[in-house]
Design an enzyme around this catalytic site. Structure first.
Site, PDB file in Angstrom:
ATOM      1  N   ARG A 173       5.693   1.923  11.221  1.00 23.28           N
ATOM      2  CA  ARG A 173       5.708   1.748   9.771  1.00 23.28           C
ATOM      3  C   ARG A 173       6.881   0.901   9.259  1.00 23.28           C
ATOM      4  NH1 ARG A 173       2.457   4.754   6.927  1.00 23.28           N
ATOM      5  NH2 ARG A 173       2.638   2.953   5.623  1.00 23.28           N
TER       6      ARG A 173
HETATM    7  C1  FAD Z   1      -4.501   6.478  -1.148  1.00 24.51           C
HETATM    8  C2  FAD Z   1      -3.549   5.754  -0.245  1.00 24.51           C
HETATM    9  C3  FAD Z   1      -3.828   5.721   1.105  1.00 24.51           C
HETATM   10  C4  FAD Z   1      -2.958   5.032   1.970  1.00 24.51           C
HETATM   11  N1  FAD Z   1      -3.241   5.015   3.300  1.00 24.51           N
HETATM   12  C5  FAD Z   1      -2.418   4.393   4.155  1.00 24.51           C
HETATM   13  C6  FAD Z   1      -2.692   4.386   5.555  1.00 24.51           C
HETATM   14  O1  FAD Z   1      -3.679   4.932   6.032  1.00 24.51           O
HETATM   15  N2  FAD Z   1      -1.825   3.723   6.365  1.00 24.51           N
HETATM   16  C7  FAD Z   1      -0.737   3.082   5.864  1.00 24.51           C
HETATM   17  O2  FAD Z   1      -0.001   2.486   6.651  1.00 24.51           O
HETATM   18  N3  FAD Z   1      -0.448   3.083   4.552  1.00 24.51           N
HETATM   19  C8  FAD Z   1      -1.255   3.730   3.683  1.00 24.51           C
HETATM   20  N4  FAD Z   1      -0.968   3.739   2.345  1.00 24.51           N
HETATM   21  C9  FAD Z   1       0.244   3.078   1.849  1.00 24.51           C
HETATM   22  C10 FAD Z   1      -0.007   1.644   1.299  1.00 24.51           C
HETATM   23  O3  FAD Z   1      -1.318   1.467   0.905  1.00 24.51           O
HETATM   24  C11 FAD Z   1       0.354   0.609   2.356  1.00 24.51           C
HETATM   25  O4  FAD Z   1       1.728   0.696   2.620  1.00 24.51           O
HETATM   26  C12 FAD Z   1      -0.017  -0.824   1.922  1.00 24.51           C
HETATM   27  O5  FAD Z   1       0.045  -1.648   3.056  1.00 24.51           O
HETATM   28  C13 FAD Z   1       0.873  -1.384   0.818  1.00 24.51           C
HETATM   29  O6  FAD Z   1       0.369  -2.664   0.432  1.00 24.51           O
HETATM   30  P1  FAD Z   1       0.524  -3.215  -1.046  1.00 24.51           P
HETATM   31  O7  FAD Z   1       0.005  -4.601  -1.078  1.00 24.51           O
HETATM   32  O8  FAD Z   1      -0.047  -2.267  -2.033  1.00 24.51           O
HETATM   33  O9  FAD Z   1       2.118  -3.259  -1.162  1.00 24.51           O
HETATM   34  P2  FAD Z   1       2.986  -3.010  -2.460  1.00 24.51           P
HETATM   35  O10 FAD Z   1       2.967  -1.569  -2.801  1.00 24.51           O
HETATM   36  O11 FAD Z   1       2.652  -3.969  -3.534  1.00 24.51           O
HETATM   37  O12 FAD Z   1       4.430  -3.403  -1.876  1.00 24.51           O
HETATM   38  C14 FAD Z   1       5.024  -2.668  -0.811  1.00 24.51           C
HETATM   39  C15 FAD Z   1       6.192  -3.497  -0.259  1.00 24.51           C
HETATM   40  O13 FAD Z   1       5.676  -4.682   0.346  1.00 24.51           O
HETATM   41  C16 FAD Z   1       6.291  -5.835  -0.235  1.00 24.51           C
HETATM   42  N5  FAD Z   1       5.292  -6.916  -0.303  1.00 24.51           N
HETATM   43  C17 FAD Z   1       4.027  -6.850  -0.757  1.00 24.51           C
HETATM   44  N6  FAD Z   1       3.416  -8.051  -0.602  1.00 24.51           N
HETATM   45  C18 FAD Z   1       4.329  -8.889  -0.054  1.00 24.51           C
HETATM   46  C19 FAD Z   1       4.318 -10.256   0.341  1.00 24.51           C
HETATM   47  N7  FAD Z   1       3.233 -11.047   0.225  1.00 24.51           N
HETATM   48  N8  FAD Z   1       5.461 -10.777   0.858  1.00 24.51           N
HETATM   49  C20 FAD Z   1       6.571 -10.019   1.005  1.00 24.51           C
HETATM   50  N9  FAD Z   1       6.642  -8.723   0.660  1.00 24.51           N
HETATM   51  C21 FAD Z   1       5.533  -8.164   0.144  1.00 24.51           C
HETATM   52  C22 FAD Z   1       6.747  -5.390  -1.614  1.00 24.51           C
HETATM   53  O14 FAD Z   1       7.802  -6.204  -2.090  1.00 24.51           O
HETATM   54  C23 FAD Z   1       7.176  -3.957  -1.334  1.00 24.51           C
HETATM   55  O15 FAD Z   1       8.467  -3.935  -0.773  1.00 24.51           O
HETATM   56  C24 FAD Z   1      -1.804   4.406   1.459  1.00 24.51           C
HETATM   57  C25 FAD Z   1      -1.529   4.445   0.088  1.00 24.51           C
HETATM   58  C26 FAD Z   1      -2.385   5.129  -0.756  1.00 24.51           C
HETATM   59  C27 FAD Z   1      -2.061   5.145  -2.227  1.00 24.51           C
END
Ligand code: FAD
Length: 295
Positions: A173
């Site tokens: 992670r």
């Molecule tokens: C219902 C639910 C289920 C989930 N299930 C899982 C699971 O099964 N496995 C898992 O690993 N996670 C899970 N997650 C957590 C989350 O969805 C993941 O961590 C996901 O990959 C985050 O992506 P995001 O685009 O929403 O990131 P954001 O929340 O928008 O950002 C997270 C971080 O990534 C950075 N970031 C985003 N995009 C970029 C980019 N293009 N360049 C540089 N930095 C960037 C942001 O600055 C921030 O630091 C879950 C979350 C929820 C709410």
């Protein structure tokens, strides 16, 4: 931060004191002092270059599914990668390249439709490719880093370069990709039978839907599962069921999931997370690490 004058090349992109509430799953927190949604790669690169010149370190917003924004908000520039040009997908042989702003679910279904296996276990993880790479998103024992061959990054000074899998340092992670902008990534996949792959993906989808609370969108996964255990199990074992702080609580259906109601504040979430960490450490000796990025 004192007020900044953005040059004409990017001034039209900047919105001031923009609420981040519609952009994050938890739907709470303060505004971004400067907010921009560049519509092209060129605009994004120029914006990052200008921000660097002005001494501003931009933060990138993906799908907002792993973010908790403090009530004080972000005293800086938040860049959202929602533009279509920043989320394009292409397949060449057994490789798929996706823009950093592409929705992970689109990438997975596109790969499966092209008969390429390796990403399907990630179906249902909300958010974008960029967010998934930063946190090395994983499900069913498979992480995105294990199929990533290279990542295209935009460094804070506006330089674009590709880095290989090793340099990205994917681990449980984690990766070392935070603090830069992920423009795109190439995944090395396995050719596979489309019908069999589709069936496998559908099965995974059904299992996943049964795991996460239905009908709730204001939720987050605050903790990383520690080695050899799950945060959910540890929390349930020490009787923290139903623990709450103000408008934030752990889901009654699934203990590792943070749920917020209409009265919740970011402070409630932070206090709840700290209380859980303290109790788990005290009673089990395990120091739970947070997964949620705090802005
Ligand atoms: C219902 C639910 C289920 C989930 N299930 C899982 C699971 O099964 N496995 C898992 O690993 N996670 C899970 N997650 C957590 C989350 O969805 C993941 O961590 C996901 O990959 C985050 O992506 P995001 O685009 O929403 O990131 P954001 O929340 O928008 O950002 C997270 C971080 O990534 C950075 N970031 C985003 N995009 C970029 C980019 N293009 N360049 C540089 N930095 C960037 C942001 O600055 C921030 O630091 C879950 C979350 C929820 C709410």
């Amino acid at each position: 931060m004192s007020s900044v004058q953005f040059p004409d090349s990017v001034a039209h992109l900047i919105q001031y004191d923009q609420s981040l509430i519609p952009h994050v799953w938890l739907g709470i927190g303060g505004p971004a002092r400067y907010f921009a949604e560049p519509s092209s790669r060129q605009e994004l690169i120029e914006l990052v270059r200008v921000a660097h010149g002005l001494g501003i370190q931009p933060r990138v917003l993906g799908g907002g599914s792993n973010l908790l924004v403090r009530e004080s908000g972000v005293d800086g520039l938040v860049i959202s990668l929602t533009a279509a040009e920043l989320g394009q997908l292409s397949v060449s042989g057994d490789r798929l390249t996706a823009g950093g702003g592409a929705k992970l679910s689109h990438v997975v279904t596109h790969a499966v439709g092209a008969g390429l296996s390796g990403l399907e276990s990630l179906l249902g993880i909300p958010g974008t490719v960029g967010g998934a790479l930063v946190g090395n998103a994983a499900a069913v024992g498979r992480d995105i880093g294990s199929v990533t061959s290279k990542v295209e990054i935009l460094s804070p000074d506006g330089q674009v370069r590709w880095i290989g899998n090793e340099e990205a340092q994917f681990s449980h992670r984690r990766s070392n990709l935070g603090g830069q902008v992920i423009l795109s990534a190439t995944f090395q996949l396995q050719p596979s039978d489309v019908a069999a792959l589709t069936k496998r993906m559908q099965k995974m989808w059904i299992v996943r839907n049964a795991v996460y609370p239905q009908g709730r969108s204001r939720i987050a996964l605050p903790f990383v599962d520690p080695d050899g255990a799950t945060a959910q199990r540890l929390i349930a074992d020490i009787g923290l069921s139903g623990i709450s702080e103000g408008g934030a609580s752990l889901s009654p259906e699934r203990q590792g999931v943070l749920v917020v109601n209409d009265r919740a504040t970011s402070d409630d979430c932070l206090k709840l997370i700290e209380r859980i960490r303290e109790q788990v450490l005290l009673q089990t000796g395990v120091d739970l690490q947070t997964n949620l990025q705090i802005w």
